[in-house]
Motif scaffolding. Structure first.
Motif, mmCIF file in Angstrom:
data_model
loop_
_atom_site.group_PDB
_atom_site.id
_atom_site.type_symbol
_atom_site.label_atom_id
_atom_site.label_comp_id
_atom_site.label_asym_id
_atom_site.label_seq_id
_atom_site.Cartn_x
_atom_site.Cartn_y
_atom_site.Cartn_z
ATOM 1 N N LYS A 686 0.825 -1.221 0.000
ATOM 2 C CA LYS A 686 0.000 0.000 0.000
ATOM 3 C C LYS A 686 0.853 1.263 0.000
ATOM 4 N N LEU A 687 2.007 1.212 0.646
ATOM 5 C CA LEU A 687 2.827 2.418 0.827
ATOM 6 C C LEU A 687 3.763 2.692 -0.344
ATOM 7 N N LYS A 688 4.030 1.704 -1.146
ATOM 8 C CA LYS A 688 5.037 1.841 -2.200
ATOM 9 C C LYS A 688 4.788 3.058 -3.087
ATOM 10 N N SER A 689 3.542 3.281 -3.482
ATOM 11 C CA SER A 689 3.233 4.376 -4.416
ATOM 12 C C SER A 689 3.455 5.753 -3.798
ATOM 13 N N LYS A 690 3.582 5.828 -2.471
ATOM 14 C CA LYS A 690 3.753 7.121 -1.810
ATOM 15 C C LYS A 690 5.221 7.525 -1.683
ATOM 16 N N ILE A 691 6.121 6.617 -1.989
ATOM 17 C CA ILE A 691 7.550 6.925 -1.875
ATOM 18 C C ILE A 691 7.996 7.706 -3.113
ATOM 19 N N THR A 692 8.650 8.823 -2.908
ATOM 20 C CA THR A 692 9.072 9.683 -4.022
ATOM 21 C C THR A 692 10.564 9.574 -4.329
ATOM 22 N N THR A 693 11.324 8.949 -3.441
ATOM 23 C CA THR A 693 12.770 8.822 -3.639
ATOM 24 C C THR A 693 13.084 7.489 -4.316
ATOM 25 N N ASN A 694 13.848 7.528 -5.405
ATOM 26 C CA ASN A 694 14.130 6.321 -6.191
ATOM 27 C C ASN A 694 14.851 5.252 -5.375
ATOM 28 N N THR A 695 15.852 5.659 -4.601
ATOM 29 C CA THR A 695 16.613 4.663 -3.832
ATOM 30 C C THR A 695 15.733 3.958 -2.807
ATOM 31 N N LEU A 696 14.864 4.717 -2.168
ATOM 32 C CA LEU A 696 13.962 4.115 -1.188
ATOM 33 C C LEU A 696 12.933 3.218 -1.878
ATOM 34 N N ARG A 697 12.477 3.649 -3.055
ATOM 35 C CA ARG A 697 11.517 2.819 -3.781
ATOM 36 C C ARG A 697 12.168 1.506 -4.210
ATOM 37 N N ASP A 698 13.440 1.563 -4.608
ATOM 38 C CA ASP A 698 14.149 0.333 -4.986
ATOM 39 C C ASP A 698 14.272 -0.617 -3.791
ATOM 40 N N GLU A 699 14.556 -0.065 -2.629
ATOM 41 C CA GLU A 699 14.623 -0.894 -1.423
ATOM 42 C C GLU A 699 13.279 -1.559 -1.145
ATOM 43 N N MET A 700 12.211 -0.789 -1.312
ATOM 44 C CA MET A 700 10.878 -1.342 -1.085
ATOM 45 C C MET A 700 10.564 -2.433 -2.100
ATOM 46 N N ASP A 701 10.971 -2.247 -3.357
ATOM 47 C CA ASP A 701 10.741 -3.263 -4.387
ATOM 48 C C ASP A 701 11.452 -4.574 -4.036
ATOM 49 N N LYS A 702 12.690 -4.466 -3.564
ATOM 50 C CA LYS A 702 13.437 -5.664 -3.189
ATOM 51 C C LYS A 702 12.775 -6.379 -2.012
ATOM 52 N N LEU A 703 12.289 -5.596 -1.069
ATOM 53 C CA LEU A 703 11.609 -6.188 0.080
ATOM 54 C C LEU A 703 10.337 -6.905 -0.360
ATOM 55 N N LEU A 704 9.565 -6.267 -1.249
ATOM 56 C CA LEU A 704 8.341 -6.897 -1.739
ATOM 57 C C LEU A 704 8.650 -8.159 -2.539
ATOM 58 N N GLU A 705 9.758 -8.151 -3.258
ATOM 59 C CA GLU A 705 10.151 -9.348 -4.002
ATOM 60 C C GLU A 705 10.434 -10.500 -3.036
ATOM 61 N N THR A 706 11.102 -10.184 -1.927
ATOM 62 C CA THR A 706 11.346 -11.209 -0.898
ATOM 63 C C THR A 706 10.038 -11.743 -0.340
ATOM 64 N N LEU A 707 9.113 -10.848 -0.043
ATOM 65 C CA LEU A 707 7.831 -11.256 0.530
ATOM 66 C C LEU A 707 6.990 -12.028 -0.484
ATOM 67 N N CYS A 708 7.161 -11.743 -1.765
ATOM 68 C CA CYS A 708 6.438 -12.485 -2.801
ATOM 69 C C CYS A 708 6.890 -13.941 -2.885
ATOM 70 N N ASN A 709 8.044 -14.252 -2.309
ATOM 71 C CA ASN A 709 8.550 -15.621 -2.293
ATOM 72 C C ASN A 709 8.402 -16.275 -0.927
ATOM 73 N N ASP A 710 7.591 -15.688 -0.064
ATOM 74 C CA ASP A 710 7.370 -16.237 1.280
ATOM 75 C C ASP A 710 6.712 -17.610 1.179
ATOM 76 N N LYS A 711 6.930 -18.448 2.188
ATOM 77 C CA LYS A 711 6.349 -19.790 2.167
ATOM 78 C C LYS A 711 4.836 -19.778 2.378
ATOM 79 N N CYS A 712 4.293 -18.675 2.888
ATOM 80 C CA CYS A 712 2.864 -18.605 3.192
ATOM 81 C C CYS A 712 2.109 -17.868 2.090
ATOM 82 N N ALA A 713 1.009 -18.447 1.672
ATOM 83 C CA ALA A 713 0.243 -17.905 0.553
ATOM 84 C C ALA A 713 -0.318 -16.524 0.856
#
Length: 721
Positions: A686-713
């Motif tokens: 939900k918060l990703k679209s509110k980030i205006t700094t590219n470096t912070l958005r990249d960090e958020m993308d990497k975190l979401l990628e990790t969570l997209c591979n979580d063992k829980c559906a």
């Protein structure tokens, strides 16, 4: 003690080979083939001990498949004539097995006489010294001792042939395997043990600690071993604990196993309990269904006799229908339009033609869910069926009328009837003469009385469904009628001897008046609730205190509500009023919420976070407390904290604050608690679209990628939204 003689020990090698083979066939879904194998051994053997061992194995298979009447028939007609030819230990083991079946059929037998007989004969079916040694070695961390000792006891119980002792040994073995990180080994023993608490603990441990490979192996073993109904029921206790972690590639097989069991409709009460348990599990897993699975589930539910059977007489209850409707509500979003329309028609029939009070709210809730998904035609169909001209509205239909654009024919009647509603609220608490008859109010869950001097105090526990329904149409209430309703509720909230649970319900009702009450009425509410929101709550003196109700030595516990729950609900209700009438409390609420956010009780912290979420703005101090709360030791509190961050539409953060949010989300992504990881995934998405700094958005993308591979559906689903 006499020399031990075990049943399987004295059986022939051919029988010792045939029994595990037949049981394996049965457990893997071929009970008829397993029984046929054993019957052939009975027919071909002249030794009575071989016949007995094979017949007992047949009974065990039947017993595990809830075919206890057949098993009892085998005992009485074929095993009993063999008795008298064996040692006392063997015959006592056989009698204990028969007792198992008799008890499963809810029949009586001389169980304790059998216990005395074993004691007199010096027959030890349960090796208590061995059990104690296993537990002591485990507590000392000596797994090299506890595991082999448990295995020896498991073998002893198996050779003995007594099902009860084997189940206990299986329970110990399941715990050993769980603790050693072998869930795929533990699952068979947990199923055979038949112990609900062990099974639930195993499912929870698998969710929290099982890596994907172990979870996949455990699920394969679960699928192998839950074909027989009794084992399936125990298996559901395991499944419920880790349904979120079932690998996608195995989920359809698990779903189909549960759906197959849910579709049974035998007349035996035991089979009915299997069906009920299957629908319990289905209601927990149906949120994961795809459209094909949801259509299969719909067909199973609406074509089941329990769904379509007429309701005859006021006392008949079909306890499974509510779970059916809960399952369908959770999976309705992925149904194709034609299936949604089919479900609308089937559910309308339950409300109009086959209504029963135990699941009527579930049926209404399902229709509300379908109304939000279907088109105008289907919504019109629901409206026409539920809101027929001249038919009085009950509290549930009154409450959900706006969902279907149903207009009240005489909305002014709400104000004219408010005196009756206020009087009913005040009857929660009454002092009556000793001789007066207590009249239980409609919708009351029950009442209790306390005698004092020449009077008796009567306190009724009353549902507030009707009050919620009236306030759903609060725009039609006059200020005078609203004042009467507020006065009645505040009087009962202020009454010291009223049940805390009653107060909690009334405080919750008041959360919806903010957009219609006057500033003076809001202040009146604040004056009563703010002391409670600050923790100033006096418990009733004439009933049990919370400490008394939680005393483990108190055999008569009465859970009448906790002061901390009342405090949290008061904070949340005041925040809802502030949300709908901004500035009405002139900043007085901020200090209350800030104090609640740092309270020692987790429920108060969680509800204070929910209050912060509802407020139009949050202070700097509140934001800091929210960030700290995302690392709370209580998963429910951390979940609420991430909810605040995710649902604040006007949230504007500085770069350092964004760094804090991303850092705490990274830590949450490593948590063993699924609830925390899921909340972090939802907040980041939900918060990703509110980030205006590219470096912070990249960090958020990497975190979401990790969570997209979580063992829980559920984590993967929120991260990918």
């Amino acid at each position: 003690m006499q020399e031990s003689q075990k049943m399987i020990d004295v059986a022939s090698p051919e029988i010792r080979i045939a029994i595990p083979k037949a049981k394996s066939l049965a457990f893997l879904g071929n009970p008829a083939e397993g029984i046929s194998l054993l019957e052939a051994k009975v027919d071909s053997s002249s030794a009575k001990i071989d016949q007995l061992a094979a017949l007992l194995a047949i009974c065990e298979i039947l017993h595990c498949d809830y075919r206890d009447n057949e098993a009892l028939g085998v005992f009485d007609q074929r095993i009993v004539p063999l008795m008298g030819s064996f040692s006392e230990e063997i015959e006592i083991a056989v009698e204990f097995n028969r007792s198992d079946i008799v008890h499963s059929l809810l029949q009586n037998d001389d169980f304790y006489g059998l216990v005395d007989r074993a004691s007199i004969a010096d027959v030890e079916l349960w090796n208590h010294r061995a059990y104690y040694g296993v537990i002591e070695a485990r507590e000392q961390g000596k797994r090299h001792e506890s595991l082999p000792n448990t295995w020896q006891e498991l073998l002893r119980a198996y050779y003995q042939g007594c099902w009860r002792s084997y189940r206990l040994a299986s329970k110990l073995m399941a715990i050993e395997c769980m603790d050693l990180g072998w869930p795929d080994e533990a699952i068979y023993h947990a199923l055979v043990a038949g112990d609900q608490r062990t099974a639930k603990a195993f499912g929870t441990a698998l969710l929290l600690q099982g890596n994907p490979d172990r979870v996949a192996k455990s699920t394969s073993k679960w699928l192998d071993c839950t074909h027989l109904k009794r084992l399936f029921v125990v298996g559901c206790d395991i499944l419920d604990g880790y349904v979120d972690a079932i690998p996608d590639g195995q989920f359809d097989d698990v779903f189909e196993r549960v759906r197959t069991m849910a579709s049974l409709h035998g007349s035996e009460w035991q089979e009915h309990s299997c069906v009920s348990r299957a629908w319990n599990s289905m209601s927990d897993m149906s949120w994961r269904l795809n459209n094909n699975q949801a259509v299969r589930l719909l067909s199973t539910a609406i074509n089941h006799p329990i769904w379509s059977v007429p309701i005859e007489g006021g006392n008949r209850v079909l306890p499974v229908r509510d779970k059916m409707m809960n399952s369908l509500a959770a999976s309705a979003a992925v149904l194709p339009p034609e299936s949604v329309s089919e479900l609308v028609e089937a559910t309308v029939e339950l409300v109009v033609e086959r209504k029963q009070h135990t699941d009527y709210p579930n049926a209404i809730e399902l229709l509300c869910r379908l109304g939000s998904l279907c088109g105008d035609d289907a919504k019109k169909r629901i409206k026409e069926a539920l809101y027929q001209p001249g038919k009085p509205l009950d509290s549930y239909l009154l409450q959900v009328a706006p969902n279907f654009n149903a207009k009240l024919k005489e909305p002014e009647s709400l104000s004219s009837d408010i005196d009756k509603v206020a009087d009913r609220i005040r009857q929660q608490f009454q002092w009556l003469p000793l001789s007066a008859e207590v009249k239980q109010l409609g919708g009351a869950f029950g009442f209790f009385t306390v005698v004092k001097d020449d009077q008796k105090l009567v306190v009724q526990s009353i549902s507030t469904v009707h009050e919620h329904a009236i306030l759903r149409h609060r725009e039609h209430l006059s200020l005078d009628a609203l004042q009467k309703l507020i006065d009645a509720m505040l009087d009962m909230i202020s009454e010291n001897e009223n049940l805390i649970n009653n107060k909690i319900q009334l405080v919750q009702v008041m959360g919806s008046v903010g957009d219609v009450c006057s500033a003076a009425q809001a202040k009146q509410i604040f004056n009563v609730l703010s002391p409670m929101a600050n923790g100033i709550i006096k418990e009733p003196e004439l009933t049990q205190s919370v400490a008394e109700s939680q005393n483990p030595l108190n055999p008569f516990k009465m859970g009448a509500g906790k002061p901390t729950d009342l405090r949290g609900v008061a904070i949340f209700t005041l925040s809802c009023i502030e949300r709908d009438k901004p500035g009405v409390f002139a900043g007085e609420l901020d200090s209350i919420i800030e104090a609640g956010l740092t309270e020692s009780d987790p429920q108060v912290r969680a509800l204070s976070l929910a209050a912060a979420r509802e407020k139009p703005t949050i202070s700097e101090a509140e934001f800091t407390a929210v960030i700290l709360a995302t690392r709370d030791a209580d998963p429910a509190v951390a979940n609420s904290a991430f909810g605040v961050l995710a649902n604040k539409e006007e949230l504007q953060l500085t770069r350092p604050q964004w760094r804090l949010v991303i850092h705490t989300a990274k830590l949450a992504a490593q948590s063993n608690e699924v609830k925390v990881r899921r909340a972090a995934a939802y907040a980041c998405s939900k918060l990703k679209s509110k980030i205006t700094t590219n470096t912070l958005r990249d960090e958020m993308d990497k975190l979401l990628e990790t969570l997209c591979n979580d063992k829980c559906a559920s984590v993967r689903r929120h991260a990918s939204e």
